[in-house]
Design an enzyme around this catalytic site. Sequence first.
Site, PDB file in Angstrom:
ATOM      1  N   GLU A 460       0.793  -1.192  -0.130  1.00 42.48           N
ATOM      2  CA  GLU A 460       0.019   0.114  -0.062  1.00 42.48           C
ATOM      3  C   GLU A 460       0.810   1.360   0.045  1.00 42.48           C
ATOM      4  O   GLU A 460       1.210   1.924  -0.878  1.00 42.48           O
ATOM      5  CB  GLU A 460      -1.140   0.216   1.228  1.00 42.48           C
ATOM      6  CG  GLU A 460      -1.840   0.901   1.010  1.00 42.48           C
ATOM      7  CD  GLU A 460      -3.286   0.585   1.948  1.00 42.48           C
ATOM      8  OE1 GLU A 460      -4.237   1.404   1.960  1.00 42.48           O
ATOM      9  OE2 GLU A 460      -3.335  -0.453   2.513  1.00 42.48           O
ATOM     10  N   GLU A 736      -1.971   0.507  13.264  1.00 37.24           N
ATOM     11  CA  GLU A 736      -3.037   1.108  12.463  1.00 37.24           C
ATOM     12  C   GLU A 736      -4.640   0.629  13.486  1.00 37.24           C
ATOM     13  O   GLU A 736      -5.357   1.770  13.367  1.00 37.24           O
ATOM     14  CB  GLU A 736      -3.256   0.256  11.408  1.00 37.24           C
ATOM     15  CG  GLU A 736      -4.380   0.498  10.303  1.00 37.24           C
ATOM     16  CD  GLU A 736      -4.198  -0.380   9.094  1.00 37.24           C
ATOM     17  OE1 GLU A 736      -5.160   0.246   8.315  1.00 37.24           O
ATOM     18  OE2 GLU A 736      -3.622  -1.178   9.004  1.00 37.24           O
TER      19      GLU A 736
END
Length: 942
Positions: A460, A736
């Site tokens: 990502e 996260e």
Amino acid sequence: MASTSSTVRVSSLRAEYRSDTGFVPTPTPRLSWKSETPIDGWLQAVAELTDGDRTTSLESRDSALVEWPFAPLAPGEVRAVRVRVTGVDGSASDWSEPLELTGGFLAPGAWAGRMIGLDNPATTAQPALLRTEFTASGPVARATLYATAHGVYQVEVNGTEVDDEILKPGWTAYQFRLTHETTDVTSLVTEGTNAIAVTLAGGWFTESFGFRDSAAPFYGSDPAVALQLEIVYVDGSTQTVLSDEGWLGTGDGPLTASSIYDGETFDATLAIDGWSTAGFDASAWTAVRVDGKFPTPSPRSAPAVRAIEEIGVQEVITSPSGRTILDFGQNLVGTLRITVRGDRGHTITLRHAEVLENGELGIRPLRRAKATDHYTLAGGGAETWQPRFTFHGFRYAEIDNLPGELDPADVTAVVIHSDMERTGWFESSHELVNRLHENVVWGMRGNFLYLPTDCPQRDERLGWTGDIQVFAPTASYLYEADGFLAGWLEDLALEQKAKGGVVPFIVPDVLGDESATAAAAAWGDAATVVPWVLYERFGDVGVLGDQYGSMKSWADTLIGIAGERYLWEGKFQFGDWLDPDAPADFPADAKTDPDIVASAYLFRSVEIVSRAATVLGNERDAETYAAIAATVRRAFLREYVSESGRMMSDAQTGYGLAIMFGLTRDGDERQRMGDRLAFLVRSAGYRIGTGFVGTPLVAEALAVTGHLDVAGRLLTQTENPSWLYPVTMGATTVWERWDSMLEDGSINPGEMTSFNHYALGAIADWMHRSLAGLAPASPGYRSILVAPRPLPEFDFARTSHETPYGLASTGWARSDHGTIEIDAVIPPNTTAEVWLPGAREFVRVGSGSHHWSVQADAEAPARGEVSLETPLSDIIDDPEAYAAVWTTIAAHDDDAARVFRHHTQWTPRRAVGESLFQLPPFVRQNVRARLKELSDSRRSAS
């Protein structure tokens, strides 16, 4: 009497935005300087600036981002600027040391280098070696290299690398904007024959982007580079060397594969001696490919990526499967540098991961990213290698097939990130909170690599707009991030324009149809929030002016979406992303309705545009958008807030948004909302209940409504979910998810899990501003707010920040005499508003060192008796009693204790005994006995 000139000194003279190079990207760079003086309360009255040809005098306090007062710089022109200042008291400085600036740009239409690459590459994204030779006709006065790429590159001139920058030129929205490096190579060019050589790899340009099976190259399949070398001879004549069809290239070099996500493969047996020097026989090489048109490159204004720090091996681990794993003790971003000895042709494999799971590398969170490097030895002695066109996010590295015994000293982790100046620090008496702050710093370092990314390790590493929208205030305190974020905002505006006013989810946008033209609240609002933060924190009016069209376009887009109801509703949203109660694979399923989040941000962005218009002198726009914002507020209150102040989504994020964005009818309603927020936090056991959107807001919303004690309990909570839970689990960066790692040490089962994601670290801004008490009272810290809020859980807290005017610091500490001692240092040419704890009015002070002593709040009364009849709210407010209950349950059943801790609503109208009805009678009796024992000990102690 006026002070002597030696009492005032001008320091830190610089031009926007970079201090790591003498080249400036614009003919009229703004100038900043700081004044140093022991004179208390010193304020600048006059600043004189000279470039040798002209001297100008400014009767102003301005010393940050001051408009260029001279004739514009020409391309390649060198000027030496100096400044001297006079204070309002008549004190004056000498002239500063000269700041030599060079126009680091080409004239309009002067870029002529072609984009060249390997002809007929054997594989997609094949790395290449490119070269040419030229003759310098005489002694060289100045040689400047301008270079950019569709990919990543390094240039050598006569066998010497031109700089220490990594992964040049970074990642921009290639189809709209390319940046070039400007490098002084005068010392490398010699009279006679010279060689220019380029090592080229695909980088972001050839990477495959997308999720799951949709990943594919977005920009192109083959890298290319464009450059031109401008030479000025001593006799005044000039020469230009360009990248063009006359260059030669080969794909047969030692770098055989390179990928941001997958890593690098380097075969030292294929090294080509002398290929970057003059006289090399390149007859076997082929003519290069010449690509078509590309955007004219502009100078990059953000600092370069460099190797910043090195970390040695902390522990060597043998995994259960027998593999050798190195622990560097810190989750970081960079590469390994290894020194090895072995036979020619022997290949070593390096794998990287952030965590271990069951003693082995935890690679599932990497998804498609291989994060693996391969090195094939040349043989014949010690050889040292480090990948150069990739990066990894890792704490652990596995080394396979190492010849001989491992010497940990032969492996070093090299930390890389954008070379921004560190500007913010924090320290307290709470070691876990200190580690949390360090985790925030490391998370920013790892994700500020040419652009603000979400994570640095998996497939990502994208510029998600929502993440930086919530983190921008923290980033702007910790580092000199103005130029870095201003450059990224240029790409945001270009991508937004291409989407007709909608800001994409990520910038640069490589999701294609996946993001289409959908607008997302809190993500797209980066268009308004980030420029406003840069104005607030750096006093950067220029970025407001540059981005105003983008800001206004976003607001207009939202107003169009809202329609006659002036509410943003019923559309796709990320909402309060990663609310801790959201299921692992459904991270948008938050407690706060996404329409509430969206409509709150509709108001926020429209209001910011009104404020920006005021700053820029556009009164018509200011009035128009202020009126629309007022209409949105009324619609929001009508739809989502009852007359009693209860929100339709009775959740922490909803109240945080309403309180901090000003979505209340009056002060009384704001207070009722704060009271309800405090109730919700306490009833959740002082556990965090917010996702990306609410996390930056909740502590401040509690503090400003009189619930500082609740904010303190929330910050220092260690149970899952909380800011400190990851710290107790050994985290060295911000995760996260609140539970990226579960309490049993396993990785969260969700498909999306990262251990280095800065968004939830936005709490650090509150630690700086509120806990330690340092914030801007006016844009750019021209006036400083000193407002420490001592928390019972702390004995001291202090912070410092290198403001545009100099180092400011605040701090407080409890004394043995029942007082709180507060210190502040205010830099010259600023003032401060000081709000002491408990004060109803502020005091204004000038620059210098200041000290205050205030009476500490009375200590909380000793805890009383507890029993099964004690309200749950009293139990959660009594850490001893709380621990007594749950540890007694755990002695019988760990799962039951976990359910009790995580699912009990700690409310005042329910007794603790009522929450134990599902447990066996003997457990209830054991709890009763344990509480009685605690009560008896308290009675005897009193």
